[in-house]
Every structure is written in C-alpha cells, then in structure tokens.
Design an enzyme around this catalytic site. Sequence first.
Site, PDB file in Angstrom:
ATOM      1  N   LEU A  74      37.031 -28.802   7.560  1.00  0.00           N
ATOM      2  CA  LEU A  74      36.308 -28.848   8.844  1.00  0.00           C
ATOM      3  C   LEU A  74      36.206 -30.264   9.398  1.00  0.00           C
ATOM      4  O   LEU A  74      35.698 -30.451  10.507  1.00  0.00           O
ATOM      5  CB  LEU A  74      34.881 -28.305   8.664  1.00  0.00           C
ATOM      6  N   TYR A 146      42.350 -34.213  20.721  1.00  0.00           N
ATOM      7  CA  TYR A 146      41.724 -33.127  19.969  1.00  0.00           C
ATOM      8  C   TYR A 146      42.621 -31.895  19.962  1.00  0.00           C
ATOM      9  O   TYR A 146      42.957 -31.356  18.908  1.00  0.00           O
ATOM     10  CB  TYR A 146      40.369 -32.802  20.595  1.00  0.00           C
ATOM     11  N   TYR A 160      53.474 -25.833   5.510  1.00  0.00           N
ATOM     12  CA  TYR A 160      53.172 -25.906   4.063  1.00  0.00           C
ATOM     13  C   TYR A 160      53.205 -24.498   3.460  1.00  0.00           C
ATOM     14  O   TYR A 160      53.592 -24.310   2.309  1.00  0.00           O
ATOM     15  CB  TYR A 160      51.801 -26.548   3.812  1.00  0.00           C
ATOM     16  N   THR A 176      30.732 -22.742  19.467  1.00  0.00           N
ATOM     17  CA  THR A 176      29.706 -22.325  18.515  1.00  0.00           C
ATOM     18  C   THR A 176      28.476 -23.211  18.679  1.00  0.00           C
ATOM     19  O   THR A 176      28.608 -24.412  18.918  1.00  0.00           O
ATOM     20  CB  THR A 176      30.264 -22.430  17.084  1.00  0.00           C
ATOM     21  N   ARG A 187      27.623 -31.693  23.960  1.00  0.00           N
ATOM     22  CA  ARG A 187      28.073 -30.316  24.216  1.00  0.00           C
ATOM     23  C   ARG A 187      27.041 -29.596  25.070  1.00  0.00           C
ATOM     24  O   ARG A 187      25.869 -29.954  25.102  1.00  0.00           O
ATOM     25  CB  ARG A 187      28.343 -29.593  22.900  1.00  0.00           C
TER      26      ARG A 187
HETATM   27  P1  NAD Z   1      30.542 -31.822  13.785  1.00  0.00           P
HETATM   28  O1  NAD Z   1      30.955 -33.029  14.541  1.00  0.00           O
HETATM   29  O2  NAD Z   1      29.081 -31.564  13.624  1.00  0.00           O
HETATM   30  O3  NAD Z   1      31.197 -31.785  12.346  1.00  0.00           O
HETATM   31  C1  NAD Z   1      32.352 -32.470  11.984  1.00  0.00           C
HETATM   32  C2  NAD Z   1      32.087 -33.190  10.675  1.00  0.00           C
HETATM   33  O4  NAD Z   1      33.302 -33.858  10.256  1.00  0.00           O
HETATM   34  C3  NAD Z   1      31.021 -34.270  10.796  1.00  0.00           C
HETATM   35  O5  NAD Z   1      30.112 -34.180   9.732  1.00  0.00           O
HETATM   36  C4  NAD Z   1      31.821 -35.573  10.728  1.00  0.00           C
HETATM   37  O6  NAD Z   1      31.072 -36.669  10.243  1.00  0.00           O
HETATM   38  C5  NAD Z   1      32.975 -35.184   9.850  1.00  0.00           C
HETATM   39  N1  NAD Z   1      34.171 -36.008  10.039  1.00  0.00           N
HETATM   40  C6  NAD Z   1      34.739 -36.391  11.203  1.00  0.00           C
HETATM   41  N2  NAD Z   1      35.816 -37.157  10.963  1.00  0.00           N
HETATM   42  C7  NAD Z   1      35.939 -37.236   9.601  1.00  0.00           C
HETATM   43  C8  NAD Z   1      36.853 -37.896   8.750  1.00  0.00           C
HETATM   44  N3  NAD Z   1      37.864 -38.618   9.226  1.00  0.00           N
HETATM   45  N4  NAD Z   1      36.671 -37.790   7.398  1.00  0.00           N
HETATM   46  C9  NAD Z   1      35.631 -37.070   6.899  1.00  0.00           C
HETATM   47  N5  NAD Z   1      34.729 -36.429   7.677  1.00  0.00           N
HETATM   48  C10 NAD Z   1      34.891 -36.521   9.013  1.00  0.00           C
HETATM   49  O7  NAD Z   1      31.239 -30.600  14.513  1.00  0.00           O
HETATM   50  P2  NAD Z   1      31.208 -29.033  14.211  1.00  0.00           P
HETATM   51  O8  NAD Z   1      30.878 -28.373  15.480  1.00  0.00           O
HETATM   52  O9  NAD Z   1      30.398 -28.738  13.002  1.00  0.00           O
HETATM   53  O10 NAD Z   1      32.751 -28.755  13.921  1.00  0.00           O
HETATM   54  C11 NAD Z   1      33.247 -28.504  12.613  1.00  0.00           C
HETATM   55  C12 NAD Z   1      34.712 -28.099  12.712  1.00  0.00           C
HETATM   56  O11 NAD Z   1      34.833 -26.909  13.480  1.00  0.00           O
HETATM   57  C13 NAD Z   1      35.592 -29.153  13.394  1.00  0.00           C
HETATM   58  O12 NAD Z   1      36.830 -29.211  12.746  1.00  0.00           O
HETATM   59  C14 NAD Z   1      35.754 -28.613  14.789  1.00  0.00           C
HETATM   60  O13 NAD Z   1      36.958 -29.031  15.373  1.00  0.00           O
HETATM   61  C15 NAD Z   1      35.744 -27.109  14.541  1.00  0.00           C
HETATM   62  N6  NAD Z   1      35.321 -26.371  15.746  1.00  0.00           N
HETATM   63  C16 NAD Z   1      34.024 -26.391  16.185  1.00  0.00           C
HETATM   64  C17 NAD Z   1      33.670 -25.705  17.336  1.00  0.00           C
HETATM   65  C18 NAD Z   1      32.263 -25.667  17.860  1.00  0.00           C
HETATM   66  O14 NAD Z   1      32.028 -25.108  18.931  1.00  0.00           O
HETATM   67  N7  NAD Z   1      31.269 -26.200  17.193  1.00  0.00           N
HETATM   68  C19 NAD Z   1      34.649 -25.016  18.061  1.00  0.00           C
HETATM   69  C20 NAD Z   1      35.961 -25.053  17.600  1.00  0.00           C
HETATM   70  C21 NAD Z   1      36.284 -25.719  16.444  1.00  0.00           C
HETATM   71  N1  UDP Z   2      29.143 -29.019  30.551  1.00  0.00           N
HETATM   72  C1  UDP Z   2      28.183 -29.106  31.550  1.00  0.00           C
HETATM   73  N2  UDP Z   2      27.130 -29.951  31.358  1.00  0.00           N
HETATM   74  C2  UDP Z   2      26.971 -30.686  30.237  1.00  0.00           C
HETATM   75  C3  UDP Z   2      27.952 -30.576  29.207  1.00  0.00           C
HETATM   76  C4  UDP Z   2      29.029 -29.744  29.411  1.00  0.00           C
HETATM   77  O1  UDP Z   2      28.261 -28.445  32.598  1.00  0.00           O
HETATM   78  O2  UDP Z   2      25.968 -31.420  30.147  1.00  0.00           O
HETATM   79  C5  UDP Z   2      30.274 -28.081  30.749  1.00  0.00           C
HETATM   80  C6  UDP Z   2      31.646 -28.666  30.434  1.00  0.00           C
HETATM   81  O3  UDP Z   2      32.181 -29.315  31.579  1.00  0.00           O
HETATM   82  C7  UDP Z   2      32.417 -27.429  30.051  1.00  0.00           C
HETATM   83  C8  UDP Z   2      31.375 -26.525  29.390  1.00  0.00           C
HETATM   84  O4  UDP Z   2      30.115 -27.034  29.810  1.00  0.00           O
HETATM   85  O5  UDP Z   2      32.919 -26.779  31.188  1.00  0.00           O
HETATM   86  C9  UDP Z   2      31.441 -26.543  27.873  1.00  0.00           C
HETATM   87  O6  UDP Z   2      31.440 -27.890  27.451  1.00  0.00           O
HETATM   88  P1  UDP Z   2      31.394 -28.306  25.916  1.00  0.00           P
HETATM   89  O7  UDP Z   2      31.616 -29.777  25.863  1.00  0.00           O
HETATM   90  O8  UDP Z   2      30.165 -27.768  25.290  1.00  0.00           O
HETATM   91  O9  UDP Z   2      32.608 -27.514  25.238  1.00  0.00           O
HETATM   92  P2  UDP Z   2      34.171 -27.378  25.593  1.00  0.00           P
HETATM   93  O10 UDP Z   2      34.424 -27.909  26.973  1.00  0.00           O
HETATM   94  O11 UDP Z   2      34.868 -28.170  24.547  1.00  0.00           O
HETATM   95  O12 UDP Z   2      34.401 -25.923  25.529  1.00  0.00           O
END
Ligand code: NAD
Ligand code: UDP
Length: 313
Positions: A74, A146, A160, A176, A187
């Site tokens: 993650l 990203y 892999y 999420t 977010r």
């Molecule tokens: P988050 O930023 O809270 O968690 C990411 C974690 O990874 C953090 O604890 C951060 O310190 C750690 N990290 C970042 N770079 C690192 C590195 N180089 N080495 C070790 N640790 C590192 O975000 P999250 O929302 O919990 O996301 C977790 C995963 O789920 C991510 O891979 C993200 O891309 C994926 N994801 C999340 C969402 C969402 O809506 N939250 C949506 C799609 C995908």
């Molecule tokens: N957004 C918004 N106000 C904020 C933060 C985000 O209107 O203060 C909008 C953003 O432009 C996007 C949507 O909310 O259209 C979701 O943004 P987020 O960064 O949460 O996730 P992602 O764009 O990566 O889906």
Amino acid sequence: MARKKILVTGGAGFIGSHLCERLLNEGNEVLCLDNYFTGSKENVVHLLNNPYFELIRHDVVHPFHADVDEIYNLACPASPVHYQYNAIKTVKTSVMGAINMLGLAKRLKVKILQASTSEVYGDPHVHPQPESYWGNVNPVGIRSCYDEGKRCAETLFMDYHRQNGVRIKIVRIFNTYGPRMNPEDGRVVSNFIVQALKGEDITIYGDGKQTRSFQYVDDMVEAMVKMMATDDSFTGPVNTGNPVEFTMLELASLVLELTGSKSKPVFKPLPGDDPKQRKPDIALAKEKLDWEPKTGLREGLVKTIGYFDKIMK
Ligand code: NAD
Ligand code: UDP
C-alpha cells in the site's frame, strides 16, 4: 490454524492502519512498514502493545528483506496534494516499491496484493468503469506521476506473474474515506468535514458537478482481505468501490447537514486533469469475492465526522 506473518507496506497510513488492525484481530502477526511520509505512528499507536505487531521505518524504494507469508503493498501517497509534492518520488515509490516487493514475493513464493487505484481509468470515457476498460490517462499532466506510476506497477505485477509465476492480486480502489484520513491531505471528504467543523468556507473546485463514488474504509479492507484469500488463478485486477455516485455539491450539502455547520460553499478553480465522473462497476468483485459495500455515505460520514470532531478538540 497457524499464525500468518503478514507484511503491510504503507501500514501507518489511513487504509493501511485499518488493514493492520483487521489482520491482527484475525490472529495474524503483522509487520507494518512505513516511511511516515503521509502516515504517522499516531495511526497505529493503539496497536503497539500487541506483541504480534511490529512497526518498521523503511522506504520501499530500497529493498527490504524479511520472512513473511503474505504481502499487502500500500505504500504510496494517495492524495493529489501529497503525490504532487514530490512527483518524481511518487513514481519511484510506485515503480521501485513494486519491484522491491515483487522481488521479495518471488523469493519467498508468497502472495502479494497491490493497492492500485481507479486513477488508472483517468478521466474515463466509459461509465461506470469495468476492469476491462483501459482508461483515458494523460501521460504528461500533473496527476500522471500517480496515475502512470500505478499503471506501471500493475504492469510489473502482471509481468512478474507471467514471467516468474509470482502469486499476485491487484485491487483497484475507488475513493475511500473514514477515520484516520490525514486532515491535511486535501482530499475532498476530509477537506469538507474539517472546513465544516471549523466553520470555514467549503471549497468546491470547478462547478462541483463532477462525480465520485465514496467507499467506507471497512468495506475496502473487507474486499482486500477477501481478494487475498482467493485462489492463485484469480489475479484481478478487481474494482472495489461503492457504486453510489455523488456530485461534490451533493457531498458538501450532506456534510453541512450532518455537522450542522453554518459554513458556506465557495467555488475555486478546478485542478488540471480532474476526472469529471467516476463510478465503479463491481460485478466482478460480487462474483469472485462475494463482496459488496455495506456502508452508505450518510452512515460512513457520521463515523468520519465523529473522528475528526474528536481529534480537532
Ligand atoms: P495514505 O497516504 O494515508 O497512506 C499511504 C502510506 O504509505 C502512508 O503511511 C505513507 O507514509 C506511506 N508511504 C508513502 N511513500 C512511502 C515509501 N516510499 N515507503 C514507505 N512508505 C511510504 O493513503 P491511503 O489512502 O491510506 O492509501 C493507501 C494505498 O491505497 C495507496 O497505495 C493508495 O494509492 C491506494 N488508494 C487509496 C485510495 C483512497 O481513496 N484512499 C484510492 C485508491 C488507491
Ligand atoms: N475537491 C473539491 N474540494 C476540495 C477537494 C477536492 O471540490 O476541497 C474535488 C476535486 O476537484 C475532485 C473531487 O473533489 O473533483 C475528489 O477529489 P479528491 O482529491 O478527494 O480525489 P480524486 O480527485 O483523486 O478522486
């Protein structure tokens, strides 16, 4: 059943901390690896007195060795503000992190799950998005570090698997939210809640008519655990998300209603490459994982607002 030793990279982050908790509750041993870029010890401090929990400061761009039975990968900043802060590092984290963790999984012959994202669909022309859709991603924009990093990680996982027989699982996570989101990460759910609780303006980017589908974190974790438990023939990618779609204006008014806040919406410029709509097709998850989300937005927001209310006092 023997206790499994499970490595969770990014385990001190928002989703990672919930996953560590769930895996410990199921009687496993958890190695939580994080460099604390966007996560924090605070997120897992309540797990530190569990003798089966181990916290390791490590950056996934460097190789890591430990004897484990499963890996959840993650580690990666997930919010636009944080992944754009050092875009090159974001690509390195996704790509080199995947290579290092896949190398470990290959050597140990263990299953590895990749936390991929709905961002692989970019600004989608197909709606809702099934896994078979290849996406519409700008390779040179501000979100590309990203989106393309995660796309390349998926490619590495599949290669892999094909070339070396690594036992892989790819989960495409849609937006999420829940307790332990970083209040600073920009977010939309955390921004709106924090702004509403502070009585500040609610910042709507663009006209607020863009859509997202919001999944509560417990549903997400359930899907990941179920995906890991599938047999080796199912690699994914599989979507996990809540298919109920909302505009940002609808989200703002729900947050205002649930917080009872007097904050007012203000309109700000839409960031570059911001997807206009997003909604998962979850037919595959229903079929293969016997999973669908259980928590509606209203219920999930109440829990999330409760969390922010507590930490902001
Ligand atoms: P988050 O930023 O809270 O968690 C990411 C974690 O990874 C953090 O604890 C951060 O310190 C750690 N990290 C970042 N770079 C690192 C590195 N180089 N080495 C070790 N640790 C590192 O975000 P999250 O929302 O919990 O996301 C977790 C995963 O789920 C991510 O891979 C993200 O891309 C994926 N994801 C999340 C969402 C969402 O809506 N939250 C949506 C799609 C995908
Ligand atoms: N957004 C918004 N106000 C904020 C933060 C985000 O209107 O203060 C909008 C953003 O432009 C996007 C949507 O909310 O259209 C979701 O943004 P987020 O960064 O949460 O996730 P992602 O764009 O990566 O889906």
